[in-house]
Design a protein around this motif. Structure first.
Motif, short mmCIF file in Angstrom:
data_model
loop_
_atom_site.label_atom_id
_atom_site.label_comp_id
_atom_site.label_asym_id
_atom_site.label_seq_id
_atom_site.Cartn_x
_atom_site.Cartn_y
_atom_site.Cartn_z
N GLU A 199 0.85 -1.08 0.00
CA GLU A 199 0.18 -0.02 0.12
C GLU A 199 0.74 1.26 -0.02
O GLU A 199 0.58 2.20 -0.84
CB GLU A 199 -0.72 0.07 1.17
CG GLU A 199 -2.03 1.20 1.31
CD GLU A 199 -2.93 1.15 2.39
OE1 GLU A 199 -3.72 1.92 2.48
OE2 GLU A 199 -2.86 0.25 3.05
N ALA A 202 2.18 1.45 -3.43
CA ALA A 202 1.29 2.29 -4.40
C ALA A 202 1.29 3.73 -4.13
O ALA A 202 1.03 4.45 -5.17
CB ALA A 202 0.28 1.47 -4.46
N TRP A 203 1.21 3.81 -2.94
CA TRP A 203 1.07 5.63 -2.38
C TRP A 203 2.17 6.53 -3.11
O TRP A 203 2.03 7.24 -3.73
CB TRP A 203 0.72 5.78 -1.12
CG TRP A 203 0.71 7.17 -0.59
CD1 TRP A 203 -0.23 7.84 -0.41
CD2 TRP A 203 1.87 7.82 -0.08
NE1 TRP A 203 0.24 9.26 -0.14
CE2 TRP A 203 1.36 9.05 0.33
CE3 TRP A 203 3.18 7.47 0.18
CZ2 TRP A 203 2.27 9.98 0.75
CZ3 TRP A 203 4.09 8.41 0.81
CH2 TRP A 203 3.62 9.89 0.87
N ASP A 205 4.14 5.32 -5.89
CA ASP A 205 4.20 5.48 -7.11
C ASP A 205 3.14 6.57 -7.49
O ASP A 205 3.32 7.20 -8.85
CB ASP A 205 3.55 4.10 -7.58
CG ASP A 205 4.56 2.96 -7.37
OD1 ASP A 205 5.75 3.21 -7.22
OD2 ASP A 205 4.08 1.90 -7.53
N ALA A 206 2.04 6.86 -6.81
CA ALA A 206 1.00 7.71 -7.09
C ALA A 206 1.39 9.22 -6.91
O ALA A 206 1.23 10.11 -7.69
CB ALA A 206 -0.28 7.71 -6.55
N ARG A 207 2.11 9.25 -5.73
CA ARG A 207 2.49 10.83 -5.53
C ARG A 207 3.84 11.30 -5.77
O ARG A 207 4.29 12.41 -6.31
CB ARG A 207 2.47 10.87 -3.80
CG ARG A 207 1.16 10.81 -3.33
CD ARG A 207 0.22 11.77 -3.60
NE ARG A 207 -1.32 11.46 -3.33
CZ ARG A 207 -1.74 11.93 -2.16
NH1 ARG A 207 -1.05 12.79 -1.42
NH2 ARG A 207 -2.99 11.57 -2.00
N SER A 208 4.73 10.39 -6.07
CA SER A 208 6.33 10.64 -6.14
C SER A 208 6.49 11.31 -7.49
O SER A 208 7.49 12.31 -7.37
CB SER A 208 7.41 9.67 -5.94
OG SER A 208 6.93 8.57 -6.81
N GLN A 210 5.36 13.97 -8.55
CA GLN A 210 5.41 15.39 -8.01
C GLN A 210 6.57 15.81 -7.36
O GLN A 210 6.74 16.99 -6.84
CB GLN A 210 4.23 15.69 -7.48
CG GLN A 210 2.87 15.48 -8.31
CD GLN A 210 1.58 15.85 -7.48
OE1 GLN A 210 1.24 17.14 -7.64
NE2 GLN A 210 0.84 14.96 -6.88
N ASP A 329 1.13 15.69 -0.81
CA ASP A 329 1.17 15.86 -2.16
C ASP A 329 2.59 15.95 -2.62
O ASP A 329 2.82 15.23 -3.73
CB ASP A 329 0.26 16.88 -2.65
CG ASP A 329 -1.27 16.70 -2.29
OD1 ASP A 329 -1.69 15.52 -2.55
OD2 ASP A 329 -1.83 17.56 -1.42
#
Length: 569
Positions: A199, A202-203, A205-208, A210, A329
């Motif tokens: 988890e 995945a987090w 992967d989604a945020r980095s 930026q 973020d």
């Protein structure tokens, strides 16, 4: 208008911070907070003193004080230092305050209910000579991965690996230096990060995407090495107490507290609750996705040594809770500001500290230098010689010179009144285009949190002002064409007002003084589509300030070198 939540890494309570701490977290966060407020956004800048754990206990003991009294005193010392540096915290809280205690115990309870915390019997290092278990930061020894001889029990500062004290080779007590250590049984709580590793990845992967490369690379380094279950309690007296489900003492864990790195990041939320208590604000709308935080943009600022905890450990807590908390973020990480071949060091007293710096020069000198030449994308070296050179060139020769030159000319030749008459010509049209392009570049660098580039873009605009005056030469025009001189003077004075506004995030006090010379009080960020060369009305009275930026003399550098050390070679 966006809602922007900004946090900077919490400064430890054990002594006033040095310039390296300032440059790597609190100052860039403040510069960016000021920029975003000037753009009209709703900004909440949160920080606090990190008061728990062995550092506070040892510092209090060394000072001969009760740890609570010591923390009370040092919090106030750090609060005043931040205020003196014009750090615009909306709240400067305390991790020892009630909101953080409640929230830390809440997260522990929820995580345990979700099967992510378990009790384990640890074999931990006990110092016979100190008569205490040694928390991980107070066991030092040789890193088993890179052979660095001063690795701490929680992390090696050389290779960045997260460690346990029992990993160290030839360990010794950082409290006393004793090697009379043994491993004993003690019961602790563990956060099962291995269960949330997928988890967390995945987090990330989604945020980095930026994040800047430094933060991203550190996060993936730890994920690729594999998360481990981390002990989140310690054998200490000072900290958030470990409690049972009923809120009372937990059987078998009486007298234990939560590990400072478990409770400290939670204080970001706790400090926001402190802000709400003081102001009547709604802290939950900033942190709870189910209560309004979905529209919040959350940005963290920190030194690179804190990245692992904020990209792995704290997310494990937040995501593992299963509750709708806001997560970061964007994460802006900074490298080290070095001091003559080594690091600034609180424990060793190496370098210049915030209170000492203000004995030498006003805050804005330091704010500018540490932003414009700070350790943003690589380690940076602080030297007195560079500080002297850049201050004299950027502030005295470029910005200060321009402001004083045009305002004093207006005083001497136009009785200190913005003159009327004349029409802008081709030179002003070119200047307007150049200024707009420069301002667009500066704004973009600020938006991207590229602070060194933003500082250089600001300086480039100040240089444009000097070049315009040189070419337009109002002192020459005045001899034959007073109206042409009036145009140049009005243009120059409008640049003074503009330069005050773009200097404000970097140097808020100096920006006010610059604006006051042309009676300009508006320090909001300039509108890119506005008439930037017509910001000061005709008939307005102007008045030169005392020297805005005094040059640093060789004698001062010699004096400071003798006092603080740091001679070249």
């Amino acid at each position: 208008m966006a809602r922007i939540l900004i946090t900077s890494a919490l400064p430890y309570i054990n002594g006033i911070k040095h310039l390296g701490n300032l440059a790597g977290s609190m100052l860039p966060a403040d510069v960016w907070a000021r920029f975003m407020r000037a753009r009209g956004h709703d900004v909440l800048y949160v920080c606090a003193t990190d008061e728990h754990g062995t550092p506070a206990e040892l510092a209090a003991a060394a000072a001969g004080q009760d740890v609570r009294a010591y923390c009370d005193e040092q919090h106030e010392v750090q609060r005043r230092a931040g205020e003196a540096f014009n750090l615009s915290f909306d709240i400067f809280g305390r991790s020892s305050n009630a909101p953080n205690t409640r929230l830390t115990q809440h997260f522990a309870k929820v995580l345990e209910e979700r099967g992510l915390i378990e009790e384990r019997v640890d074999r931990m290092i006990y110092s016979i000579d100190d008569a205490r278990f040694l928390p991980d930061r107070y066991v030092e020894g040789t890193c088993p991965h890179c052979a660095y001889e001063k690795a701490r029990g929680d992390q090696c500062d050389n290779c960045g690996r997260l460690l346990d004290p029992t990993d160290l080779i030839a360990p010794y007590s950082a409290v006393s230096g004793s090697r009379n250590l043994e491993v004993r049984d003690t019961r602790h709580l563990y956060l099962l990060q291995t269960k949330v590793a997928d988890e967390v990845r995945a987090w990330v992967d989604a945020r980095s995407p930026q994040w800047q490369p430094l933060a991203r690379s550190i996060a993936y380094k730890h994920l690729d090495e594999g998360l481990i279950d981390r002990g989140i309690t310690r054998d200490l007296k000072w900290g958030v107490p470990v409690v049972g489900p009923d809120g009372g003492p937990r059987p078998g864990m009486e007298g234990k507290v939560f590990y400072v790195w478990f409770d400290a990041p939670i204080e970001y939320i706790g400090a926001t609750e402190e802000w709400a208590d003081k102001t009547g604000g709604d802290w939950r709308s900033w942190w709870r996705l189910d209560e309004g935080a979905e529209d919040v943009r959350y940005v963290q600022f920190m030194g690179k040594d804190n990245v692992a905890f904020h990209t792995v450990s704290f997310p494990s807590t937040i995501l593992g809770s299963g509750e709708p908390w806001k997560t970061v973020d964007q994460l802006k990480a900074f490298n080290w500001l070095n001091w003559y071949g080594g690091k600034f060091s609180t424990s060793m007293g190496r370098g210049v500290f915030m209170d000492q710096a203000l004995e030498l020069l006003p805050a804005d000198y330091w704010r500018w230098h540490l932003t414009a030449y700070g350790p943003e994308h690589s380690d940076a070296a602080f030297t007195w010689e560079q500080f002297q050179s850049t201050t004299n060139k950027d502030l005295a020769d470029v910005l200060g010179n321009f402001v004083n030159r045009i305002v004093k000319f207006t005083e001497s030749k136009f009785d200190g009144v913005v003159p009327a008459g004349g029409e802008p010509g081709a030179l002003e049209a070119k200047l307007a285009a150049d200024i707009k392009a420069g301002l667009e570049a500066l704004t973009a660098e600020f938006e991207a949190m590229e602070f060194r580039k933003a500082a250089q873009a600001a300086r480039a605009l100040w240089v444009m002002g000097n070049e315009y005056l040189q070419e337009a030469a109002p002192w020459t025009a005045l001899k034959t064409d007073r109206e042409r001189a009036a145009v140049v003077v009005r243009t120059g004075l409008s640049l003074v007002a503009l330069f005050a506004r773009i200097a404000a995030p970097f140097m808020p006090s100096s920006a006010e003084k610059i604006g006051q010379t042309v009676t300009a009080t508006d320090l909001s960020w300039p509108d890119l589509d506005a008439d930037l060369l017509n910001l000061v009305p005709e008939g307005e009275t102007v008045a030169a300030a005392a020297v805005l930026f005094a040059k640093i003399e060789d004698a001062q550098v010699a004096e400071w070198t003798e006092r603080f050390g740091g001679a070249e070679g």
